[in-house]
Design an enzyme around this catalytic site. Structure first.
Site: not given
Ligand code: NAP
Length: 526
Positions: A263, A300
């Protein structure tokens, strides 16, 4: 605070490298040394999950539902400690987290009820017709069975309801799948406390220990490794588009591909039809402002796009919206990274041709860091339709108001939109009749379509759809919220001509489980 990895419901002593949790508002280091999981811990977690799967998939539904309720009880028993820690780690207010804790325990109990009722296995029985000519018909019985070990990525924005014991975990456990959680680095202590609650429930209910593991990492190594591990049978993720698609690609490179349910966000358009704006411009503006800024916009389902047609009443609406946005108090965002991302994207976007800043809020709490500045920006429909970039999700209290010259542009805009989690229609009585194609068009683009309400706030219930066409998710056939989320973790198997005593109870004659089944084309409990 025990920051050791949990493998097969036991704390691991050997993982050495540590990292810490941080309060995003103050920068203060919080209690607990969290151990970066080693690859050998990940291997051990999956090996234990594979073994536990063979017995967990067969446990009776009463024990499985008791286990889910016991997790809810264990979480409830530590409510105060859990909420205090989650608030320190996430910057989210205590009241919001109290609601989220209720949602988390409520969804555990909802799935327990579903397991008790039992019909979710979708049992279908077509009995044999031995005398059929020219060939006899076999006895064929089909039901859903669990997939196997599921890797769950905790989401940053719901430290309780979409994390260690959140919707993904509970739906996988309810389906009969062991779970390995990759904790989100934004709420490590919260994850540890919930992990302990699940371990307690496992011991109390006599559930196979390999059903649960919890691993920490401050980077992508362990998450990537888990996705690629041959024993992993499915993955769930809520977060950024880049993160979600990175996991989808990793899974696609495996020699045995597996489903990844990602998602990845959405801008949740709100279409303000002219009569709705004419009737109550100020009221609508206030509703929009609340929804845009709620929880510092970190949902989201945050309405990142408003669509309206120019009129005198729209001017009243925009003035009221600008006022409400400029008066919105700032709030600490979930992490330094999310805050930096938001600041950068919501600033950079202003350089795009044709965009005008309508309003922004001010920092009120100077003593705290990573404070959100709410921003609403306007653009003409003509320009919006030329600029794909304006559809990007800017995660935070940001929204783009697209102003159409006439109503025909509304359908053009909808056609131009990417897939969404939600689309909302604000309309007055009978106004919809003048847009005969609108309903089909919005339902083609979104998983949930809302009439005269705001998209923020996702009810956990059986009818909920939280998912939508790409890029909102990578598989629009499923939901990650509500009881139907269980279907991500099950697959159908048909039993052909099996001796009756060897069939699962759900498929036996006499219906010993008393569930709803489709028997020879008729739904029945008989
Ligand atoms: P994220 O960067 O997408 O990370 C979510 C989870 O996935 C974390 O556990 C992260 O690890 C892991 N992850 C991310 N990229 C990965 C990769 N390439 N390989 C392996 N694992 C990976 O999201 P976030 O840290 O929660 O927030 C960053 C951005 O995500 C926000 O600024 C926003 O744009 C978006 N976000 C969107 C929603 C939504 O529902 N639309 C919700 C939350 C966040 P780590 O914990 O080690 O970083």
């Amino acid at each position: 605070m025990n920051g050791k990895n949990i493998v097969s419901s036991k704390y691991v002593e050997t993982d050495a490298v540590c990292f810490e949790a941080v309060n995003p508002a103050t920068g203060k280091i919080l209690a607990g040394d969290f151990r970066k999981a080693s690859f050998s811990s990940a291997n051990a977690a999956l090996a234990a999950a594979e073994i536990a799967f063979q017995s967990y998939r067969l446990i009776n539904k009463d024990l499985k539902s008791a286990f889910l309720r016991c997790i809810a009880d264990q979480i409830y028993a530590i409510s105060d400690k859990l909420i205090a820690r989650a608030s320190e780690e996430s910057g989210l207010p205590v009241m919001r987290l109290q609601g989220e804790l209720g949602r988390t325990t409520g969804q555990l109990r909802l799935f327990a009820d579903m397991v008790d009722e039992g019909s979710w296995v979708d049992a279908i029985i077509d009995t044999a017709i031995p005398e059929r000519q020219p060939l006899p018909k076999s006895d064929i019985r089909r039901m859903l069975v669990p997939l196997g070990p599921v890797v769950v990525f905790g989401a940053s924005n719901f430290p309780l309801a979409f994390s260690v014991a959140g919707g993904d975990t509970v739906s996988a456990l309810a389906a009969g799948c062991p779970v390995i959680v990759k904790a989100h680095a934004a709420h490590l202590g919260t994850s540890a406390l919930v992990g302990e609650a699940i371990v307690n429930a496992i011991h109390q209910c006599g559930i196979p220990k390999g059903v649960f593991s919890l691993l920490y990492d401050d980077g992508y190594d362990i998450g990537s490794y888990l996705v690629q591990h041959p024993k992993t049978k499915a993955v769930t993720f809520t977060g950024s588009f880049n993160g979600g698609m990175a996991l989808v690609k990793l899974a696609g490179q495996r020699s045995q591909p597996i489903p990844v349910f990602a998602e990845m966000g959405s801008i949740n358009p709100v279409i303000l039809l002219p009569e709705a704006i004419q009737t109550k411009p100020e009221e609508l503006a206030k509703k929009c402002a609340v929804s845009i800024t709620m929880g510092a916009g970190q949902f989201c389902t945050n309405p990142g796009l408003l669509i309206a047609v120019q009129s005198a009443e729209l001017d009243v609406f925009t003035k009221a919206l600008a006022k409400a946005i400029s008066e919105t108090p700032s709030a600490t965002m979930l992490t330094a990274g999310i805050h930096a991302n938001y600041q950068r994207l919501s600033t950079e976007i202003l350089a795009e041709h044709g965009l005008t800043l309508l309003a922004e809020s001010a920092i009120i709490e100077e003593k705290f860091q990573h404070q959100s500045i709410a921003r609403v920006v306007t653009v003409s429909a003509k320009q919006f339709l030329k600029t794909e970039k304006l559809q990007q999700e800017i995660f935070g209290p940001y929204s783009l108001l697209v102003i159409a010259e006439h109503t025909t542009q509304i359908e053009e805009i909808i056609e131009f939109l990417d897939g969404q989690l939600t689309i909302t229609l604000m309309t007055a009585d009978k106004e919809l009749a003048t847009y005969p194609d609108l309903l089909n068009k919005i339902s083609d683009k979104a998983g949930r379509i809302i009439l005269n309400g705001m998209p923020t706030g996702v009810e956990v219930c059986s009818a909920m759809q939280h998912g939508g066409p790409y890029p909102a998710t990578n598989d629009s056939r499923f939901t990650s919220v509500g009881t139907q989320a269980i279907y991500r973790f099950a697959r159908p198997v048909a039993w052909q001509d099996w001796e009756h005593s060897l069939l699962p109870d759900a498929l036996k004659d006499g219906n010993p489980l008393g569930i709803n089944r489709l028997v020879n084309q008729k739904w029945t409990q008989e």
